[in-house]
Design a protein around this motif. Sequence first.
Motif, PDB file in Angstrom:
ATOM      1  N   UNK A 164       0.840  -1.207   0.000  1.00  0.00           N
ATOM      2  CA  UNK A 164       0.000   0.000   0.000  1.00  0.00           C
ATOM      3  C   UNK A 164       0.877   1.260   0.000  1.00  0.00           C
ATOM      4  N   UNK A 165       1.890   1.228   0.851  1.00  0.00           N
ATOM      5  CA  UNK A 165       2.810   2.372   0.977  1.00  0.00           C
ATOM      6  C   UNK A 165       3.511   2.652  -0.365  1.00  0.00           C
ATOM      7  N   UNK A 166       3.961   1.568  -1.031  1.00  0.00           N
ATOM      8  CA  UNK A 166       4.653   1.726  -2.328  1.00  0.00           C
ATOM      9  C   UNK A 166       3.725   2.287  -3.403  1.00  0.00           C
ATOM     10  N   UNK A 167       2.433   1.933  -3.304  1.00  0.00           N
ATOM     11  CA  UNK A 167       1.510   2.281  -4.391  1.00  0.00           C
ATOM     12  C   UNK A 167       0.806   3.625  -4.204  1.00  0.00           C
ATOM     13  N   UNK A 192      -8.943  -1.104  -6.733  1.00  0.00           N
ATOM     14  CA  UNK A 192      -7.521  -0.878  -6.437  1.00  0.00           C
ATOM     15  C   UNK A 192      -7.334   0.426  -5.665  1.00  0.00           C
ATOM     16  N   UNK A 193      -7.982   1.491  -6.133  1.00  0.00           N
ATOM     17  CA  UNK A 193      -7.853   2.805  -5.477  1.00  0.00           C
ATOM     18  C   UNK A 193      -8.376   2.731  -4.049  1.00  0.00           C
ATOM     19  N   UNK A 194      -9.503   2.062  -3.867  1.00  0.00           N
ATOM     20  CA  UNK A 194     -10.103   1.914  -2.540  1.00  0.00           C
ATOM     21  C   UNK A 194      -9.135   1.194  -1.582  1.00  0.00           C
ATOM     22  N   UNK A 195      -8.513   0.121  -2.083  1.00  0.00           N
ATOM     23  CA  UNK A 195      -7.580  -0.660  -1.256  1.00  0.00           C
ATOM     24  C   UNK A 195      -6.324   0.164  -0.932  1.00  0.00           C
ATOM     25  N   UNK A 196      -5.803   0.864  -1.933  1.00  0.00           N
ATOM     26  CA  UNK A 196      -4.575   1.655  -1.729  1.00  0.00           C
ATOM     27  C   UNK A 196      -4.827   2.823  -0.763  1.00  0.00           C
ATOM     28  N   UNK A 197      -6.013   3.417  -0.854  1.00  0.00           N
ATOM     29  CA  UNK A 197      -6.319   4.577   0.000  1.00  0.00           C
ATOM     30  C   UNK A 197      -6.777   4.183   1.404  1.00  0.00           C
ATOM     31  N   UNK A 198      -7.030   2.912   1.604  1.00  0.00           N
ATOM     32  CA  UNK A 198      -7.549   2.451   2.902  1.00  0.00           C
ATOM     33  C   UNK A 198      -6.541   2.745   4.019  1.00  0.00           C
ATOM     34  N   UNK A 199      -7.061   3.279   5.127  1.00  0.00           N
ATOM     35  CA  UNK A 199      -6.175   3.510   6.280  1.00  0.00           C
ATOM     36  C   UNK A 199      -6.716   2.720   7.472  1.00  0.00           C
TER      37      UNK A 199
END
Length: 200
Positions: A164-167, A192-199
Motif C-alpha cells: 500500500x505504501x509503495x503504491x 484498487x484505489x479503494x484498497x490503496x487509500x484504505x487507512x
Amino acid sequence: ARGIVSSGLIPLLVWKLQSEEEHIQEIILDTLAPCLQEDATEALVSNAVPYFKELLLSDNHQLRSKAARALIAISVPLEGKFQVWQNEVIPILVDLLLDSDEEVQANAAGALMHATVTTEGKYAALDAFAIPPLLELLCSTSTTKVCLNAIKALTMLAEAPEGRKSLLSHLPTFRVFLTHKNEAIQRAAQIAIKVIEWTP
C-alpha cells in the motif's frame, strides 16, 4: 474436462509433461487448463506445480504462456496458492511480467493475482519486487487482459501495508483507468484505489 478428471487421467497427463516433445507438451497444457478449473486436486497431488515451473523457463513462448495459464487454474484453490509459493514459482512469474510475449505477460500477471491472495504469496511477490514491472505493464500495454490482471495483482499487493505504501504515489496511474472503455477495467481500478487509500 469433467470426463478427463473423473476418468483419473490427470496424474498421467502431468507425468507425460516431463517426457514429451514440446508440441505435445503444449497440447497437454491446453488439455490440463480446463481440467484444473474443474478440479485441481489430482494435479496438486501429482506435483504438477514443479513441472509447470520448469516450463515457465522454456525458450518456447507458447510453453511459457500455457504453463502460466495452467498455474492460474491450479492456484484458484488455497492448496494451489500454497504450492505456488512453496515451490518458489512467484519470482519466476515476476520475471515473466517483462517477457517479450504479451500472452505470457497476461498469464504471469493472472497467476500472480491468484498466488498473492495469501499473506505468504503477497510477501514473496513484494520480495521479488513485483510492483515496478506490474506498474510498467499497466503504463505500456493496451491489451485488456494484461491490464486487468496487472491491476488485480497490484490490488492484492496493496493489501499488505508495504505494498500500500509503495503504491500510494501511483494513485494517478490507477485513476486514468476509471474512464477506460472496458467496464471490468474501470471496476478493477475503483477497487484498487479503494484498497490503496484504505487507512487502518
